[in-house]
Scaffold this motif. Structure first.
Motif, PDB file in Angstrom:
ATOM      1  N   ARG A 213       7.113  28.623  55.483  1.00 60.56           N
ATOM      2  CA  ARG A 213       6.314  27.836  56.440  1.00 60.56           C
ATOM      3  C   ARG A 213       7.007  26.506  56.763  1.00 60.56           C
ATOM      4  O   ARG A 213       6.951  26.033  57.902  1.00 60.56           O
ATOM      5  N   PHE A 214       7.666  25.921  55.763  1.00 61.72           N
ATOM      6  CA  PHE A 214       8.370  24.660  55.992  1.00 61.72           C
ATOM      7  C   PHE A 214       9.518  24.815  56.994  1.00 61.72           C
ATOM      8  O   PHE A 214       9.917  23.847  57.634  1.00 61.72           O
ATOM      9  N   GLU A 215      10.066  26.026  57.120  1.00 60.08           N
ATOM     10  CA  GLU A 215      11.173  26.248  58.043  1.00 60.08           C
ATOM     11  C   GLU A 215      10.739  26.070  59.495  1.00 60.08           C
ATOM     12  O   GLU A 215      11.559  25.728  60.351  1.00 60.08           O
ATOM     13  N   VAL A 216       9.465  26.315  59.778  1.00 58.24           N
ATOM     14  CA  VAL A 216       8.978  26.204  61.155  1.00 58.24           C
ATOM     15  C   VAL A 216       8.051  24.999  61.335  1.00 58.24           C
ATOM     16  O   VAL A 216       7.417  24.848  62.372  1.00 58.24           O
ATOM     17  N   THR A 217       7.969  24.160  60.337  1.00 55.02           N
ATOM     18  CA  THR A 217       7.112  22.981  60.384  1.00 55.02           C
ATOM     19  C   THR A 217       7.985  21.740  60.538  1.00 55.02           C
ATOM     20  O   THR A 217       9.107  21.691  60.040  1.00 55.02           O
ATOM     21  N   ASP A 218       7.454  20.749  61.190  1.00 51.33           N
ATOM     22  CA  ASP A 218       8.188  19.499  61.374  1.00 51.33           C
ATOM     23  C   ASP A 218       8.054  18.649  60.116  1.00 51.33           C
ATOM     24  O   ASP A 218       7.082  17.906  59.944  1.00 51.33           O
ATOM     25  N   VAL A 219       9.021  18.779  59.232  1.00 50.77           N
ATOM     26  CA  VAL A 219       9.053  18.012  57.982  1.00 50.77           C
ATOM     27  C   VAL A 219       9.934  16.788  58.211  1.00 50.77           C
ATOM     28  O   VAL A 219      11.013  16.900  58.798  1.00 50.77           O
ATOM     29  N   PRO A 220       9.510  15.609  57.775  1.00 47.91           N
ATOM     30  CA  PRO A 220      10.356  14.422  57.925  1.00 47.91           C
ATOM     31  C   PRO A 220      11.738  14.644  57.311  1.00 47.91           C
ATOM     32  O   PRO A 220      11.870  15.316  56.283  1.00 47.91           O
TER      33      PRO A 220
ATOM     34  N   ARG B  11      13.208  16.960  53.734  1.00 45.66           N
ATOM     35  CA  ARG B  11      13.688  18.329  53.933  1.00 45.66           C
ATOM     36  C   ARG B  11      14.487  18.815  52.733  1.00 45.66           C
ATOM     37  O   ARG B  11      15.087  18.031  52.005  1.00 45.66           O
ATOM     38  N   GLY B  12      14.476  20.128  52.546  1.00 45.52           N
ATOM     39  CA  GLY B  12      15.284  20.746  51.501  1.00 45.52           C
ATOM     40  C   GLY B  12      14.631  20.679  50.130  1.00 45.52           C
ATOM     41  O   GLY B  12      13.460  21.006  49.959  1.00 45.52           O
ATOM     42  N   ALA B  13      15.409  20.217  49.166  1.00 45.44           N
ATOM     43  CA  ALA B  13      14.958  20.215  47.771  1.00 45.44           C
ATOM     44  C   ALA B  13      13.780  19.277  47.537  1.00 45.44           C
ATOM     45  O   ALA B  13      12.904  19.581  46.719  1.00 45.44           O
ATOM     46  N   ALA B  14      13.722  18.174  48.262  1.00 47.42           N
ATOM     47  CA  ALA B  14      12.653  17.192  48.031  1.00 47.42           C
ATOM     48  C   ALA B  14      11.272  17.797  48.274  1.00 47.42           C
ATOM     49  O   ALA B  14      10.393  17.733  47.413  1.00 47.42           O
ATOM     50  N   ILE B  15      11.085  18.417  49.410  1.00 44.21           N
ATOM     51  CA  ILE B  15       9.776  18.998  49.713  1.00 44.21           C
ATOM     52  C   ILE B  15       9.499  20.188  48.812  1.00 44.21           C
ATOM     53  O   ILE B  15       8.356  20.454  48.434  1.00 44.21           O
ATOM     54  N   GLY B  16      10.554  20.897  48.428  1.00 44.03           N
ATOM     55  CA  GLY B  16      10.389  22.027  47.511  1.00 44.03           C
ATOM     56  C   GLY B  16       9.884  21.590  46.151  1.00 44.03           C
ATOM     57  O   GLY B  16       8.964  22.194  45.585  1.00 44.03           O
ATOM     58  N   LEU B  17      10.462  20.536  45.612  1.00 41.55           N
ATOM     59  CA  LEU B  17      10.039  20.045  44.292  1.00 41.55           C
ATOM     60  C   LEU B  17       8.636  19.449  44.336  1.00 41.55           C
ATOM     61  O   LEU B  17       7.848  19.632  43.403  1.00 41.55           O
ATOM     62  N   ILE B  18       8.316  18.745  45.405  1.00 38.10           N
ATOM     63  CA  ILE B  18       6.961  18.188  45.542  1.00 38.10           C
ATOM     64  C   ILE B  18       5.940  19.324  45.623  1.00 38.10           C
ATOM     65  O   ILE B  18       4.882  19.293  44.978  1.00 38.10           O
ATOM     66  N   THR B  19       6.271  20.345  46.393  1.00 39.02           N
ATOM     67  CA  THR B  19       5.375  21.504  46.525  1.00 39.02           C
ATOM     68  C   THR B  19       5.213  22.210  45.188  1.00 39.02           C
ATOM     69  O   THR B  19       4.097  22.619  44.826  1.00 39.02           O
ATOM     70  N   ALA B  20       6.301  22.373  44.445  1.00 38.22           N
ATOM     71  CA  ALA B  20       6.223  23.011  43.128  1.00 38.22           C
ATOM     72  C   ALA B  20       5.303  22.214  42.206  1.00 38.22           C
ATOM     73  O   ALA B  20       4.503  22.792  41.449  1.00 38.22           O
ATOM     74  N   GLY B  21       5.385  20.896  42.268  1.00 37.63           N
ATOM     75  CA  GLY B  21       4.508  20.057  41.451  1.00 37.63           C
ATOM     76  C   GLY B  21       3.043  20.199  41.831  1.00 37.63           C
ATOM     77  O   GLY B  21       2.166  20.278  40.965  1.00 37.63           O
ATOM     78  N   ILE B  22       2.775  20.258  43.133  1.00 40.37           N
ATOM     79  CA  ILE B  22       1.391  20.420  43.590  1.00 40.37           C
ATOM     80  C   ILE B  22       0.849  21.786  43.181  1.00 40.37           C
ATOM     81  O   ILE B  22      -0.303  21.906  42.746  1.00 40.37           O
TER      82      ILE B  22
END
Length: 197
Positions: A164-171, A175-186
């Motif tokens: 979903r992040f691939e088609v979403t406007d992420v700051p 992008r990349g590992a940062a949003i992945g790690l935050i998502t894993a924590g949530i």
């Protein structure tokens, strides 16, 4: 001391606990490398999940008797980790060869995920945990299957979010590992809700 017989309620509790409450990734912190590395798409996550379920369950069937009938009687418990690593690596190689010859469709579906399981610490961790928790063979098989299923659930959910992040406007900074790690924590915090925290 004889173990208590398993009831339907105890089986359900064991399965539910291993999948959601004591999830191998979120509660035991095992299998983090494939969780972050193979979760780019739902297809690859599903392949890895199937392979882990198969190998982890088979691993319990093989390692429990080795512990109970070889290592314990010979007082070689201190060799447990080394023996289990060798068993897991051999088992993965045997399964890969067998599937390549007799189940080509399944082998093609799992692809490179079978060799990756050899280095998945979750497989070794669950095999050792079955012994530490003093489970019998049936409990070990059920616990291993449920733990692998929990691994698969977490992996597929995370892969879906990452797709979903691939088609979403992420700051750009996220992008990349940062949003992945935050998502894993949530997701880890969300799974602790099953434990009632």
């Amino acid at each position: 001391m004889t173990p208590e017989p398993m009831t339907l309620a105890s089986i359900f509790t064991l399965l539910f606990s291993a999948v959601l409450i004591n999830n191998v990734i979120f509660a035991r912190f095992l299998g983090i490398c494939p969780y972050l590395g193979v979760s780019n798409s739902i297809d690859t996550a599903s392949g890895m999940a199937m392979a882990v379920v198969f190998v982890m369950t088979l691993c319990a069937i093989v390692t429990w008797p080795i512990q109970m009938y070889v290592l314990n009687p010979l007082h070689l418990e201190y060799l447990q980790t080394i023996v289990f690593i060798l068993v897991i690596a051999s088992l993965v190689q045997f399964v890969e060869l067998f599937m390549r010859k007799y189940a080509k469709g399944l082998f093609d579906a799992l692809g490179i995920y079978l060799p990756l399981i050899t280095t998945n610490c979750a497989v070794l961790g669950i095999a050792i945990l079955c012994i530490k928790l003093n489970y019998n063979l049936l409990q070990s098989i059920l616990f291993s299957f449920a733990s692998a299923a929990g691994f698969g659930v977490a992996l597929i959910i995370f892969a879906g979010i990452r797709e979903r992040f691939e088609v979403t406007d992420v700051p750009s900074a996220m992008r990349g590992a940062a949003i992945g790690l935050i998502t894993a924590g949530i997701l880890a915090m969300a799974f602790t809700g099953f434990a009632g925290w």
